[in-house]
Write a protein that holds these residues in place. Sequence first.
Motif, PDB file in Angstrom:
ATOM      1  N   TYR A 162     -10.924   1.804   4.858  1.00 61.32           N
ATOM      2  CA  TYR A 162     -10.126   3.259   5.037  1.00 61.32           C
ATOM      3  C   TYR A 162     -10.152   3.325   6.497  1.00 61.32           C
ATOM      4  O   TYR A 162      -8.836   4.136   6.523  1.00 61.32           O
TER       5      TYR A 162
ATOM      6  N   ARG B 249      -4.643  -1.080  13.455  1.00 61.88           N
ATOM      7  CA  ARG B 249      -3.716  -0.243  14.047  1.00 61.88           C
ATOM      8  C   ARG B 249      -4.083   0.547  15.086  1.00 61.88           C
ATOM      9  O   ARG B 249      -3.198   1.444  15.832  1.00 61.88           O
TER      10      ARG B 249
ATOM     11  N   LEU C 263      -0.328   4.609   3.924  1.00 59.33           N
ATOM     12  CA  LEU C 263      -1.464   4.296   2.303  1.00 59.33           C
ATOM     13  C   LEU C 263      -1.812   3.121   2.856  1.00 59.33           C
ATOM     14  O   LEU C 263      -1.641   1.735   3.030  1.00 59.33           O
TER      15      LEU C 263
ATOM     16  N   PHE D 121      -6.795   4.855  -0.525  1.00 60.83           N
ATOM     17  CA  PHE D 121      -6.838   5.627   0.828  1.00 60.83           C
ATOM     18  C   PHE D 121      -5.629   5.424   1.782  1.00 60.83           C
ATOM     19  O   PHE D 121      -4.501   4.743   2.106  1.00 60.83           O
ATOM     20  N   LEU D 122      -6.082   6.339   2.425  1.00 63.07           N
ATOM     21  CA  LEU D 122      -4.719   7.117   3.723  1.00 63.07           C
ATOM     22  C   LEU D 122      -5.776   6.339   4.642  1.00 63.07           C
ATOM     23  O   LEU D 122      -6.763   7.695   5.644  1.00 63.07           O
ATOM     24  N   TYR D 123      -5.299   6.211   6.243  1.00 59.51           N
ATOM     25  CA  TYR D 123      -5.608   6.084   7.181  1.00 59.51           C
ATOM     26  C   TYR D 123      -5.442   7.245   8.289  1.00 59.51           C
ATOM     27  O   TYR D 123      -4.496   7.971   8.450  1.00 59.51           O
TER      28      TYR D 123
END
Lengths: 284, 284
Positions: A167, A191, B98, B103-105
């Motif tokens: 994640y 990121r 995404l 999963f989401l960041y």
Amino acid sequence: MDKVRRNERMAALTMLLTASPNRIFTLSHFAKLFGAGKSTVSDDVKLLQGVLSAYGLGKLDTVTGAAGGVRYRPELTREDARGFIAQLCKELSDPSRLLIGGFLYLADILAQPRIARKMGMIIARRFYDAAPDFVLTMETKGIPVALMTADALGVPLVIARRSSKVYEGSSVNINYVTGSSAIETMSLSRRAVKEGQRALIVDDFLKAGGTAKGMADLMAEFHVQVLGSAFVMATAAPKHKLISGELSLMVMGQDPGENPWVKPGNLLEEAPLPHDAINKELSL
Amino acid sequence: MDKVRRNERMAALTMLLTASPNRIFTLSHFAKLFGAGKSTVSDDVKLLQGVLSAYGLGKLDTVTGAAGGVRYRPELTREDARGFIAQLCKELSDPSRLLIGGFLYLADILAQPRIARKMGMIIARRFYDAAPDFVLTMETKGIPVALMTADALGVPLVIARRSSKVYEGSSVNINYVTGSSAIETMSLSRRAVKEGQRALIVDDFLKAGGTAKGMADLMAEFHVQVLGSAFVMATAAPKHKLISGELSLMVMGQDPGENPWVKPGNLLEEAPLPHDAINKELSL
């Protein structure tokens, strides 16, 4: 009603400035919010500066220039900081905190919001002018104090992990050697930070400096400059760490056959006078 | 000089009350600090109550009884809370967040002090009256929001670990089953909590509820009552979790062939009216 209005503005101004530490607000912003003139708000700010200074509750700076305005910087007075750390040192020297292997039980203190906040304020004070873009810590125990430091500085917190997680997306992983010669991994999402940013490292414990050096190496991989490093507790031995220039709130040592001692660290020492202040002193 | 004095008191009072959320201060404390009468301080408090309410900056309660005084409780207005969460939902719905596997960041948002603080305020609001003794979270990503919740509630944070650590002393370890049927360990120092205390569970993510159930089981081992649980993000599926009564700031779901959606969670819903308020409504 003017009297009441100023009283109200003073309370609201205090709330709004302290809720966004180290962020610059223009006088026009408050003038509009309060339906008052800029000179009136300017008087409010001067009054508030006096109060904060008199009660040792932080610093309200007037910033000049195109992006100018006022900003609130949380600060403990030197006296309050010393009293707070002296109290912590005393508490941590209690024999009941001693664990097998010479370790000290610190977890409860590190995760108390009020304690973490004060620690964060003491660390942030040294780095307000250096202006890091974010605070970096390595999970887990240093997160509360690192978060509170980031809060005072008005910047995000970035948390390095022990392994990469699905994640967090693609990541940069590095290996580092701990004080006990074990090889560990440290991971950070691609990121999380941007090339060219400037980091402040904050963590709970510094012994040999393996983890801290790992964080510095990780930042090098991202082409991020490390402005400094600050720790809640540093050990007296080894004297030479794998990093240099480290700051600490407390230092812990142990004499042969004795229980460990805990003393205030170099973050509590008198900071050297800035250059222009020295010149001023000399000219007197 | 009386006018200036009240202005100064208002600012100092605001700073001191907001720096110690949910802590009761006696009027005598402030009267002594300011060299003013108790009735004067009482007027200051009333004035401050009005300002906080007018600007939606939290709540100043007068507590009666032997241990009475005033306390500040950080709160977002319902409108501000909804606006803040709507903005987050929008940001999290951005396709760039995404990750592989659906999963989401989220890591950057979870570790921003200002965002974590607002989330903590929304969660704390529901639990001020329940008065937990501490907030419990499981390392790592939920720590910032759990810390800010604990800060608003004026209680310590307790962090469960993935394994026992030498620097936490003797510990209680439990095993729990995750949503993906893996068996994991959760560890907490014996010193961290006391029998008979009451806990609020706060974490970043709730899917099947395995970790949350693990935390509840861990608390049972310590004979600690769990008052509730709150999460930054809950998934819409599975609908029935391994725990019940969970609250969330946001809910995330995915329709076949679509990107995930993110909506405000049940912490943002209108709370049911308390019993006496309902009676009042009916009598109108």
